[in-house]
Design a protein around this motif. Structure first.
Motif, PDB file in Angstrom:
ATOM      1  N   GLN A 131       0.839  -1.198   0.000  1.00 34.48           N
ATOM      2  CA  GLN A 131       0.000   0.000   0.000  1.00 34.48           C
ATOM      3  C   GLN A 131       0.876   1.251   0.000  1.00 34.48           C
ATOM      4  OE1 GLN A 131      -3.533   0.285   2.300  1.00 34.48           O
ATOM      5  NE2 GLN A 131      -3.791  -1.916   2.529  1.00 34.48           N
ATOM      6  N   PHE A 132       2.005   1.165   0.683  1.00 37.81           N
ATOM      7  CA  PHE A 132       2.935   2.286   0.709  1.00 37.81           C
ATOM      8  C   PHE A 132       3.390   2.640  -0.706  1.00 37.81           C
ATOM      9  CE2 PHE A 132       7.396   3.653   0.566  1.00 37.81           C
ATOM     10  CZ  PHE A 132       7.325   4.832   1.282  1.00 37.81           C
ATOM     11  N   THR A 133       3.821   1.628  -1.432  1.00 41.58           N
ATOM     12  CA  THR A 133       4.352   1.850  -2.782  1.00 41.58           C
ATOM     13  C   THR A 133       3.294   2.444  -3.703  1.00 41.58           C
ATOM     14  OG1 THR A 133       5.868   0.011  -2.502  1.00 41.58           O
ATOM     15  CG2 THR A 133       5.409   0.691  -4.763  1.00 41.58           C
ATOM     16  N   LEU A 134       2.089   1.883  -3.659  1.00 41.96           N
ATOM     17  CA  LEU A 134       1.040   2.381  -4.554  1.00 41.96           C
ATOM     18  C   LEU A 134       0.695   3.837  -4.219  1.00 41.96           C
ATOM     19  CD1 LEU A 134      -0.977   1.911  -6.816  1.00 41.96           C
ATOM     20  CD2 LEU A 134      -2.574   0.974  -5.150  1.00 41.96           C
ATOM     21  N   LYS A 135       0.558   4.117  -2.922  1.00 38.97           N
ATOM     22  CA  LYS A 135       0.221   5.475  -2.497  1.00 38.97           C
ATOM     23  C   LYS A 135       1.314   6.464  -2.916  1.00 38.97           C
ATOM     24  CE  LYS A 135      -1.500   7.801   1.637  1.00 38.97           C
ATOM     25  NZ  LYS A 135      -2.699   7.610   2.440  1.00 38.97           N
ATOM     26  N   GLU A 136       2.582   6.045  -2.742  1.00 36.39           N
ATOM     27  CA  GLU A 136       3.709   6.903  -3.106  1.00 36.39           C
ATOM     28  C   GLU A 136       3.749   7.172  -4.605  1.00 36.39           C
ATOM     29  OE1 GLU A 136       4.858   8.633  -0.420  1.00 36.39           O
ATOM     30  OE2 GLU A 136       6.833   8.402  -1.362  1.00 36.39           O
ATOM     31  N   VAL A 137       3.597   6.130  -5.386  1.00 32.88           N
ATOM     32  CA  VAL A 137       3.751   6.290  -6.831  1.00 32.88           C
ATOM     33  C   VAL A 137       2.631   7.187  -7.385  1.00 32.88           C
ATOM     34  CG1 VAL A 137       2.486   4.274  -7.720  1.00 32.88           C
ATOM     35  CG2 VAL A 137       4.525   5.086  -8.897  1.00 32.88           C
ATOM     36  N   ILE A 138       1.471   7.123  -6.767  1.00 36.37           N
ATOM     37  CA  ILE A 138       0.394   8.029  -7.184  1.00 36.37           C
ATOM     38  C   ILE A 138       0.776   9.469  -6.849  1.00 36.37           C
ATOM     39  CG2 ILE A 138      -2.018   8.699  -6.816  1.00 36.37           C
ATOM     40  CD1 ILE A 138      -2.602   5.680  -6.281  1.00 36.37           C
ATOM     41  N   ARG A 139       1.226   9.699  -5.615  1.00 36.44           N
ATOM     42  CA  ARG A 139       1.618  11.046  -5.190  1.00 36.44           C
ATOM     43  C   ARG A 139       2.727  11.616  -6.101  1.00 36.44           C
ATOM     44  NH1 ARG A 139       5.575  13.448  -1.831  1.00 36.44           N
ATOM     45  NH2 ARG A 139       6.667  11.487  -1.534  1.00 36.44           N
ATOM     46  N   GLN A 140       3.620  10.729  -6.538  1.00 34.24           N
ATOM     47  CA  GLN A 140       4.797  11.190  -7.274  1.00 34.24           C
ATOM     48  C   GLN A 140       4.525  11.439  -8.754  1.00 34.24           C
ATOM     49  OE1 GLN A 140       7.028   7.846  -6.049  1.00 34.24           O
ATOM     50  NE2 GLN A 140       8.058   8.894  -4.357  1.00 34.24           N
TER      51      GLN A 140
END
Lengths: 367, 367
Positions: A131-140
């Motif tokens: 979930q961390f990775t998905l949330k980060e990649v969206i933000r980025q």
């Protein structure tokens, strides 16, 4: 229907499905949450026809049944109840009574008949990320989708899986954001365009924890995110995404290395002098050991120097300061490398492994 | 002019005088802060002709002078500067250069000639209170001034000093809020009406500390607040305030004692069902040991019971829930006493010493 859940569980679940309630609609049923206690689970569903969310609610079913109730009113009521067990009960006319301690609310419900359930989607092709990775990649990447619908494809993001690599891309005609993520195993090739709105809403629901996982399933027309007790189904944007690889070049005439925070703070200060409407560029004069950043507008002027490491030619180039800020904000490195060709060619902000690439077109500051 | 101040001192002082910068104006000079370093102090002034604020800024004058610069731009620049010493320098054309570390801003200034200085006000009649007390008494009464200017007198608050007692009153035609404060000494009688806007702005500047004092000076047309390094001067509202004493009665038929938080939470929940526009009352049915609170609107209905202590008759009475909430929110007591006469007479929420009195007119719920 009669069920009992804690206020906190109800609130958590309501907040999740609320993300698929449309802001404005002419179809009142779309503004409803479906409370489905017809089987052994309590399930909340909301569906705006493009994005649908379903989540299981912890609680006890005392009498099976189903009712659709206005999401906004229901969530407002739950939010304001005391922190205790809440009973939700529906009578023959679908009047729904919500009781908690001595407080009792009655609101009218609708039958679930008109409600659009989530579409059935095959679960073949899939990947797993945290979930961390998905949330980060969206933000980025999400900041460089296009805001208006003139070019539908630009309002989405490319999700591309090749082997053990996920590449996420967004672009708006002035810039491109690319993030690459290494997956834990190899998957079959996937290439879909996910609506930006879906990604924005899902990133609000994701826990952001590295230990929590999300399974992402892909079909021709849909993407499904499964995590915790929640399923999110979204339509995809149809059509072929832009051929971005031919826009990326690794040639450069100038390479600079600069402290990210210093550069970001400086550009951020410069934007004071620029109103949203007038598109004044910030001008970078790159010489041997420093950049001089200059901006000039009706309000006044700013001028600042930052120390850098430079390879290659001197260059003077102008950018929309907003675009530089957006990219720099989502890069976590302490120093960044910026590659430039000439004052009319895009600059690239990227790391050595190219786990991120931010391409930004320059602005003609002579005009 | 040339001066050096720390960023944090500049920011503190700018934020204070900003409160007297009008939102909209046709006179650009009113949107300016006057930076006056013509004597031995650095002084910032802003003045919208009704409210004027002056504050001394800690710093060093390297060259005496004076300049007026756009408050919004100046404050935006200061806010975004690095946390270090800031140099402000004006040249012969009043172009003002603001330098901090390697950042350099240039904006145009105006001469101070057109600027309206604060009016000179006699300092005869005055009282002293703590910043805490003044800030509190504003919070506890400001919500019941009238929002629109139809009745100018209702947009202000009465400040009345008699002996060692300060009474602050606001009313809007539906309710009256009264707070009494015991002063440390006796003062001569004062009775003035202070614009609500002045009180709102000053309460944002006050530290709220019990050890910090404010001196308040009164003249026929002005009120002056002096505290820390700051002077606030405001015009008064001219005319005679409403005769409120004849609206206050200590007769009652019903007296109830109720837990404040329980009552507030319950009314707060009830307001969910009421949109701003439709004026549904909350109906209180007071019987021996409890109040039943009921509200009914197009959205639905709510019903809740609260335990109380009661003296006197049973009564059923309706109120605008907003008015009850506003009053209950600013009362710090755990239990409150409410006095009622009949369904058409106002209720009084007050403590035994009458240090506070909140009068609220009921609503005819039979209509």
């Amino acid at each position: 229907m009669k069920l009992v859940c804690s206020k906190s569980n109800l609130l958590k679940s309501v907040n999740i499905v609320l993300k698929a309630i449309p802001g404005k609609t002419t179809m009142p049923i779309l503004e409803c949450i479906l409370i489905d206690a017809s089987t052994n689970n309590i399930k909340f569903t909301a569906n705006d026809m493009e994005l649908g969310i379903e989540t299981i609610v912890d609680g006890t079913i005392l009498e099976k049944g189903i009712v659709a109730i206005d999401a906004k009113i229901f969530s407002d009521i739950i939010r304001k109840l005391p922190d205790n067990d809440v009973t939700i009960e529906t009578d023959g006319n679908l009047t729904t009574t919500i009781t908690c301690e001595k407080a009792k609310f009655s609101i009218s419900g609708q039958s679930g008949e008109e409600f659009s359930y989530l579409p059935y989607v095959e679960r073949d092709n899939h990947i797993v990320v945290s979930q961390f990775t998905l949330k980060e990649v969206i933000r980025q990447t999400i900041f460089s989708i296009a805001a208006n619908e003139n070019n539908k494809m630009m309002t989405g993001e490319l999700f591309e899986v090749k082997g053990d690599m996920l590449r996420v891309v967004s672009l708006d005609g002035h810039r491109i954001s690319i993030r690459k993520i290494e997956l834990k195993e190899e998957y079959s090739d996937i290439k879909v365009v996910v609506p930006g709105k879906t990604l924005i809403e899902i990133s609000k629901i994701l826990s952001g924890e590295t230990e929590d996982e999300v399974s992402i399933f892909f079909t021709k027309n849909h993407i499904v995110f499964e995590f915790d007790d929640t399923v999110v189904v979204s339509r995809l944007i149809e059509g072929e995404y832009f051929r971005i690889d031919q826009m990326l070049s690794s040639d450069y005439e100038t390479k600079i290395q600069v402290n990210k925070k210093e550069l970001l703070d400086c550009i951020d200060r410069a934007t004071l002098l620029v109103k949203e409407s007038d598109k004044k560029p910030i001008i970078l004069s790159i010489t041997d050991d420093n950049i001089e950043l200059k901006i000039q507008s009706q309000i006044g002027s700013m001028d600042e120097e930052i120390d850098i490491n430079k390879e290659g030619k001197d260059i003077m180039i102008g950018f929309n300061p907003r675009f530089l800020i957006d990219a720099l904000r989502v890069i976590d490195d302490e120093t960044v490398d910026i590659y430039l060709m000439n004052p009319k060619a895009p600059c690239f902000i990227r790391d050595e492994q190219q786990s991120y690439i931010y391409l930004i077109l320059p602005v003609n500051f002579m005009a």
